[in-house]
Design a protein around this motif. Structure first.
Motif, PDB file in Angstrom:
ATOM      1  N   UNK A  26      23.476  40.181  -3.545  1.00  0.00           N
ATOM      2  CA  UNK A  26      23.593  40.483  -4.975  1.00  0.00           C
ATOM      3  C   UNK A  26      22.651  39.612  -5.794  1.00  0.00           C
ATOM      4  N   UNK A  27      21.521  39.263  -5.236  1.00  0.00           N
ATOM      5  CA  UNK A  27      20.568  38.430  -5.964  1.00  0.00           C
ATOM      6  C   UNK A  27      20.164  39.101  -7.272  1.00  0.00           C
ATOM      7  N   UNK A  28      20.310  38.350  -8.368  1.00  0.00           N
ATOM      8  CA  UNK A  28      19.904  38.815  -9.707  1.00  0.00           C
ATOM      9  C   UNK A  28      20.649  40.068 -10.154  1.00  0.00           C
ATOM     10  N   UNK A  29      21.772  40.383  -9.514  1.00  0.00           N
ATOM     11  CA  UNK A  29      22.573  41.532  -9.957  1.00  0.00           C
ATOM     12  C   UNK A  29      23.225  41.227 -11.298  1.00  0.00           C
ATOM     13  N   UNK A  30      23.415  42.265 -12.089  1.00  0.00           N
ATOM     14  CA  UNK A  30      24.009  42.111 -13.417  1.00  0.00           C
ATOM     15  C   UNK A  30      25.458  42.592 -13.378  1.00  0.00           C
ATOM     16  N   UNK A  31      26.388  41.617 -13.379  1.00  0.00           N
ATOM     17  CA  UNK A  31      27.821  41.913 -13.329  1.00  0.00           C
ATOM     18  C   UNK A  31      28.513  41.477 -14.612  1.00  0.00           C
ATOM     19  N   UNK A  32      27.787  41.488 -15.711  1.00  0.00           N
ATOM     20  CA  UNK A  32      28.371  41.057 -16.975  1.00  0.00           C
ATOM     21  C   UNK A  32      29.541  41.971 -17.372  1.00  0.00           C
ATOM     22  N   UNK A  33      30.615  41.339 -17.841  1.00  0.00           N
ATOM     23  CA  UNK A  33      31.799  42.052 -18.325  1.00  0.00           C
ATOM     24  C   UNK A  33      32.493  42.875 -17.252  1.00  0.00           C
ATOM     25  N   UNK A  34      32.151  42.654 -15.992  1.00  0.00           N
ATOM     26  CA  UNK A  34      32.775  43.431 -14.916  1.00  0.00           C
ATOM     27  C   UNK A  34      34.162  42.894 -14.586  1.00  0.00           C
ATOM     28  N   UNK A  35      35.034  43.791 -14.141  1.00  0.00           N
ATOM     29  CA  UNK A  35      36.356  43.395 -13.654  1.00  0.00           C
ATOM     30  C   UNK A  35      36.237  43.178 -12.148  1.00  0.00           C
ATOM     31  N   UNK A  36      36.316  41.906 -11.741  1.00  0.00           N
ATOM     32  CA  UNK A  36      36.146  41.524 -10.341  1.00  0.00           C
ATOM     33  C   UNK A  36      37.419  40.863  -9.807  1.00  0.00           C
ATOM     34  N   UNK A  37      38.538  41.242 -10.383  1.00  0.00           N
ATOM     35  CA  UNK A  37      39.823  40.655 -10.011  1.00  0.00           C
ATOM     36  C   UNK A  37      40.123  40.928  -8.538  1.00  0.00           C
ATOM     37  N   UNK A  38      40.384  39.863  -7.793  1.00  0.00           N
ATOM     38  CA  UNK A  38      40.747  40.019  -6.390  1.00  0.00           C
ATOM     39  C   UNK A  38      39.623  40.454  -5.479  1.00  0.00           C
ATOM     40  N   UNK A  43      39.275  36.525 -11.636  1.00  0.00           N
ATOM     41  CA  UNK A  43      40.611  36.022 -11.318  1.00  0.00           C
ATOM     42  C   UNK A  43      40.978  36.348  -9.865  1.00  0.00           C
ATOM     43  N   UNK A  44      41.388  35.316  -9.127  1.00  0.00           N
ATOM     44  CA  UNK A  44      41.815  35.452  -7.731  1.00  0.00           C
ATOM     45  C   UNK A  44      40.738  36.009  -6.804  1.00  0.00           C
ATOM     46  N   UNK A  45      39.479  35.886  -7.208  1.00  0.00           N
ATOM     47  CA  UNK A  45      38.379  36.351  -6.355  1.00  0.00           C
ATOM     48  C   UNK A  45      38.106  35.334  -5.248  1.00  0.00           C
ATOM     49  N   UNK A  46      37.652  35.828  -4.104  1.00  0.00           N
ATOM     50  CA  UNK A  46      37.291  34.955  -2.981  1.00  0.00           C
ATOM     51  C   UNK A  46      35.775  34.814  -2.939  1.00  0.00           C
ATOM     52  N   UNK A  67      27.605  31.993 -15.234  1.00  0.00           N
ATOM     53  CA  UNK A  67      29.028  32.337 -15.320  1.00  0.00           C
ATOM     54  C   UNK A  67      29.584  32.042 -16.705  1.00  0.00           C
ATOM     55  N   UNK A  68      28.758  32.107 -17.713  1.00  0.00           N
ATOM     56  CA  UNK A  68      29.206  31.829 -19.077  1.00  0.00           C
ATOM     57  C   UNK A  68      30.371  32.750 -19.449  1.00  0.00           C
ATOM     58  N   UNK A  69      31.493  32.164 -19.855  1.00  0.00           N
ATOM     59  CA  UNK A  69      32.647  32.939 -20.305  1.00  0.00           C
ATOM     60  C   UNK A  69      33.420  33.625 -19.206  1.00  0.00           C
ATOM     61  N   UNK A  70      33.074  33.375 -17.944  1.00  0.00           N
ATOM     62  CA  UNK A  70      33.771  34.031 -16.838  1.00  0.00           C
ATOM     63  C   UNK A  70      35.184  33.470 -16.677  1.00  0.00           C
ATOM     64  N   UNK A  71      36.082  34.298 -16.162  1.00  0.00           N
ATOM     65  CA  UNK A  71      37.443  33.866 -15.861  1.00  0.00           C
ATOM     66  C   UNK A  71      37.530  33.597 -14.364  1.00  0.00           C
ATOM     67  N   UNK A  72      37.910  32.358 -14.007  1.00  0.00           N
ATOM     68  CA  UNK A  72      37.938  31.958 -12.613  1.00  0.00           C
ATOM     69  C   UNK A  72      39.327  31.524 -12.155  1.00  0.00           C
ATOM     70  N   UNK A  73      40.360  31.906 -12.899  1.00  0.00           N
ATOM     71  CA  UNK A  73      41.726  31.508 -12.562  1.00  0.00           C
ATOM     72  C   UNK A  73      42.081  31.927 -11.140  1.00  0.00           C
ATOM     73  N   UNK A  74      42.462  30.952 -10.321  1.00  0.00           N
ATOM     74  CA  UNK A  74      42.914  31.261  -8.971  1.00  0.00           C
ATOM     75  C   UNK A  74      41.815  31.659  -8.007  1.00  0.00           C
ATOM     76  N   UNK A  75      40.560  31.547  -8.409  1.00  0.00           N
ATOM     77  CA  UNK A  75      39.471  31.951  -7.518  1.00  0.00           C
ATOM     78  C   UNK A  75      39.178  30.866  -6.488  1.00  0.00           C
TER      79      UNK A  75
END
Length: 293
Positions: free
Chosen positions: A203-215, A234-237, A248-256
């Protein structure tokens, strides 16, 4: 200003993204009692009023009419593929669990077979924007530069596929398999990839802005220089993932899980990392100014 009592029969005026609606608190609270809307109008919280004293919510006003009809009657009209994606995103925002389950359980079958997809990508003009490919086996195919924006690709298999520079903005890819896929410079803006498997993917240079990557699982994935601004991880491995130079500006990393991840020169400024596993992570040169650890 507090909203009126939940038992009030008087209409309430809403301004949803500039579109005006009139309904009742009963409608907003009874069918989906655990939703964000029910919480907003429970009488326990203040609500935001605009200059016309209407309750203002900065969301998609066009799709809110479908939400109101769901809350009133428990039904939905036939939707286009784009409308389906837009409405599902709004349902997720408002945490309308019943509507989300209804939409996902009534999602139509894939429009194409694997053989038809192969014929399409071999043609001069590839038109896959907004189509439904859910559940298909598309591993090892060359899908580079393909525009799959707004497509439904839930539980679709793309393992070892080449999706270099493919456009997947706003796709519904819940539970899909991208193991070891080539996703360099892909556009996943606003995509829903919750529960997807991307182990070993490039995923080099991939654009995942505002994506839901939960789990999601990004085990040992290559995310160098990836754009993850405001992504929900959140909860991502991310164990062993290479996030060198990622934003990762503004990213949510709870439980990751970021154990053994390479975060050198990554942008982690102001992030809350207290609930994040980071044993063995490499942080040399990372921007951690204001980060809470």
């Amino acid at each position: 200003m507090e909203s009126s009592s939940p038992s009030s029969p008087s209409p309430i005026l809403l301004n949803i993204g500039g579109k005006k609606y009139s309904t009742t608190i009963d409608t907003l609270t009874q069918r989906e009692p655990y939703s964000m809307l029910a919480a907003m109008f429970s009488g326990r919280h203040n609500v935001c009023l605009d200059s016309a004293e209407m309750v203002f919510v900065d969301r998609d006003g066009k799709q809110f009419r479908h939400i109101l009809n769901w809350l009133r009657y428990g039904i939905l009209p036939t939707l286009t593929d784009v409308e389906y994606q837009e409405l599902l995103r709004e349902a997720e925002y408002y945490q309308l669990l019943g509507l989300m389950e209804y939409m996902k359980s009534n999602m139509p079958e894939s429009e194409f077979t694997r053989e038809e997809i192969i014929k399409i990508i071999q043609s001069d003009k590839v038109r896959l924007r907004g189509v439904n490919l859910s559940g298909l086996q598309l591993s090892k195919l060359d899908l580079s530069l393909v525009d799959l924006s707004y497509a439904r690709i839930r539980k679709t298999t793309f393992s070892h596929a080449d999706l270099h520079k493919a456009k997947l903005s706003d796709v519904e890819a819940e539970g899909s398999n991208f193991q070891h896929a080539i996703l360099r410079e892909c556009e996943f803006l606003g995509a829903n990839l919750s529960g997807a498997v991307l182990d070993g993917a490039n995923l080099q240079s991939a654009n995942l802005q505002d994506a839901c990557l939960v789990g999601c699982s990004f085990f040992e994935a290559d995310l160098r220089s990836a754009h993850l601004q405001n992504a929900n991880l959140t909860n991502a491995n991310l164990k062993g993932a290479n996030l060198e130079g990622a934003n990762l500006k503004g990213a949510k990393l709870n439980g990751s899980n970021l154990r053994d991840a390479n975060l050198q020169r990554a942008y982690l400024r102001d992030l809350d990392l207290r609930d994040t596993l980071m044993d063995g992570a490499r942080l040399g040169g990372a921007n951690l100014l204001g980060a809470i650890r």
